[in-house]
Design a protein around this motif. Structure first.
Motif, PDB file in Angstrom:
ATOM      1  N   LEU A 244       0.831  -1.211   0.000  1.00 26.25           N
ATOM      2  CA  LEU A 244       0.000   0.000   0.000  1.00 26.25           C
ATOM      3  C   LEU A 244       0.864   1.259   0.000  1.00 26.25           C
ATOM      4  O   LEU A 244       0.574   2.228  -0.702  1.00 26.25           O
ATOM      5  N   LEU A 245       1.922   1.229   0.786  1.00 21.84           N
ATOM      6  CA  LEU A 245       2.806   2.400   0.846  1.00 21.84           C
ATOM      7  C   LEU A 245       3.494   2.649  -0.495  1.00 21.84           C
ATOM      8  O   LEU A 245       3.605   3.793  -0.952  1.00 21.84           O
ATOM      9  N   ARG A 246       3.947   1.569  -1.146  1.00 23.66           N
ATOM     10  CA  ARG A 246       4.599   1.734  -2.450  1.00 23.66           C
ATOM     11  C   ARG A 246       3.623   2.264  -3.491  1.00 23.66           C
ATOM     12  O   ARG A 246       3.977   3.127  -4.310  1.00 23.66           O
ATOM     13  N   ARG A 247       2.401   1.764  -3.464  1.00 20.49           N
ATOM     14  CA  ARG A 247       1.400   2.232  -4.423  1.00 20.49           C
ATOM     15  C   ARG A 247       1.103   3.712  -4.225  1.00 20.49           C
ATOM     16  O   ARG A 247       0.996   4.481  -5.197  1.00 20.49           O
ATOM     17  N   MET A 248       1.005   4.162  -2.979  1.00 20.66           N
ATOM     18  CA  MET A 248       0.751   5.571  -2.703  1.00 20.66           C
ATOM     19  C   MET A 248       1.921   6.442  -3.171  1.00 20.66           C
ATOM     20  O   MET A 248       1.729   7.534  -3.733  1.00 20.66           O
TER      21      MET A 248
ATOM     22  N   PRO B 195       9.084  10.098  -2.937  1.00 18.96           N
ATOM     23  CA  PRO B 195      10.165   9.140  -2.679  1.00 18.96           C
ATOM     24  C   PRO B 195       9.928   8.383  -1.371  1.00 18.96           C
ATOM     25  O   PRO B 195       9.347   8.910  -0.421  1.00 18.96           O
ATOM     26  N   LEU B 196      10.398   7.149  -1.369  1.00 16.86           N
ATOM     27  CA  LEU B 196      10.320   6.322  -0.161  1.00 16.86           C
ATOM     28  C   LEU B 196      11.473   6.664   0.779  1.00 16.86           C
ATOM     29  O   LEU B 196      12.524   7.139   0.322  1.00 16.86           O
TER      30      LEU B 196
ATOM     31  N   LEU C 166      -6.995   8.262  -4.679  1.00 16.77           N
ATOM     32  CA  LEU C 166      -6.223   7.309  -3.880  1.00 16.77           C
ATOM     33  C   LEU C 166      -6.716   5.890  -4.189  1.00 16.77           C
ATOM     34  O   LEU C 166      -7.581   5.336  -3.518  1.00 16.77           O
ATOM     35  N   ASP C 167      -6.148   5.320  -5.232  1.00 11.19           N
ATOM     36  CA  ASP C 167      -6.583   4.026  -5.753  1.00 11.19           C
ATOM     37  C   ASP C 167      -5.716   2.915  -5.154  1.00 11.19           C
ATOM     38  O   ASP C 167      -4.675   2.569  -5.699  1.00 11.19           O
ATOM     39  N   LEU C 168      -6.148   2.381  -4.011  1.00 10.89           N
ATOM     40  CA  LEU C 168      -5.406   1.325  -3.330  1.00 10.89           C
ATOM     41  C   LEU C 168      -6.269   0.069  -3.239  1.00 10.89           C
ATOM     42  O   LEU C 168      -7.496   0.127  -3.341  1.00 10.89           O
TER      43      LEU C 168
END
Length: 325
Positions: free
Chosen positions: A203-207, A214-215, A267-269
């Protein structure tokens, strides 16, 4: 020795006659006599003096009668307890759920279960899905309600999907961005961002991909908490903004204290909630009843969320028409 023999013994003690006792326990007098002899042989004491075709209790019988009554009573109560467990009215049930779900489900669920079966002993745990999964694997929980992907890595765990989550960005109803169209991530970042609830790495990567961030994603948020009450307090008391599932904020949306912001891209998760339990484990009827409560709750949530999103879409279209004139 078995409780059937004890019931035969107690019938003779209570009725004082072999013939009357035999009729009460649906045996012939000789069969009842043989049962009593077998009990005496096992206990290795005489229970009755047999004189003039009458059975007179010995001191052993008088002493043993109280214990025999207790054994027979305990057997009946044990059978009754199992029957009540089969009917879902007795026993222990432990379950868990995330705080975003517990906000609207846990209280009504406990009330309904106890109202239907006051003899139940309930235990609940409100935690993130990873903690709930560990508790389930240790057999501390009968089931939990959370991310169904928790069942993917463990063949001993299975999941029943009940709700496909929708996501959005939420703020108080009189927030400076409320009512604005096509809000971008740069607009959101002018305000404190709150990371809420349980979010796994996917979920975090998709957001991060959606908004070009950036992560690690956490560095872009002013605060992070999995306690939904805290999130709601921050949102309603300040200009903070939080991404969240509709489930977590549905009570605030219903009350009109929070609104969904028109953020682009949306926000497409992907997150499906469900009932996660041990594979192949026999369910207590109380668990079946709990599952019905969970299913009904999320069916109602689905309808309400769809209605809210429909109203929101209508407001956005009206806003776009006003902006174009």
């Amino acid at each position: 020795m078995n409780t059937r023999q004890l019931r035969h013994f107690l019938a003779v003690m209570d009725l004082g006659s072999l013939a009357a006792a035999a009729e009460a326990v649906h045996l012939s007098p000789p069969a009842l006599s043989r049962s009593l002899r077998a009990l005496e042989d096992e206990l290795r004491v005489p229970l009755f003096d047999r004189q003039d075709r009458r059975l007179r209790p010995t001191p052993y019988a008088v002493t043993y009668a109280e214990r025999a009554r207790r054994i027979v009573f305990d057997e009946r109560e044990g059978a009754r307890s199992l029957a009540l467990m089969r009917s879902g009215e007795l026993g222990a049930l432990s379950f868990g759920m995330g705080s975003s779900i517990a906000m609207t489900l846990l209280g009504p669920m406990v009330l309904e279960l106890l109202s239907a079966a006051p003899g139940l002993r309930l235990g609940t745990l409100v935690q993130s899905t990873d903690v709930l999964l560990a508790a389930l694997q240790r057999e501390e929980l009968d089931f939990f309600v959370g991310d169904v992907r928790a069942a993917d890595a463990d063949s001993g765990v299975s999941a029943e999907p009940v709700y496909d989550c929708t996501f959005g960005w939420f703020a108080r109803r009189d927030h400076p961005l409320a009512g604005q169209l096509r809000i971008g991530i740069e607009d959101l970042q002018r305000y404190p961002l709150i990371m809420s609830g349980y979010a796994n790495e996917s979920l975090l990567r998709r957001m991060a991909v959606l908004y070009g961030l950036p992560l690690p994603l956490q560095q872009h948020f002013a605060a992070s908490t999995n306690d939904v009450s805290t999130v709601l307090t921050l949102l309603t008391s300040s200009d903070a903004i939080a991404p969240s599932t509709d489930v977590a904020v549905i009570s605030a949306l219903r009350a009109g204290t929070l609104v969904r912001l028109d953020v682009q891209p949306a926000l497409d998760l992907d997150l499906t909630l469900g009932i996660v339990e041990h594979t192949g484990r026999t369910r207590l009827p109380a668990a079946e009843r709990a599952f019905e409560v969970v299913r009904a709750h999320f069916a109602a949530v689905k309808e309400e969320v769809a209605a809210q999103r429909s109203r929101g879409s209508a407001r956005r279209r009206a806003g776009e028409r006003r902006a174009s004139h």
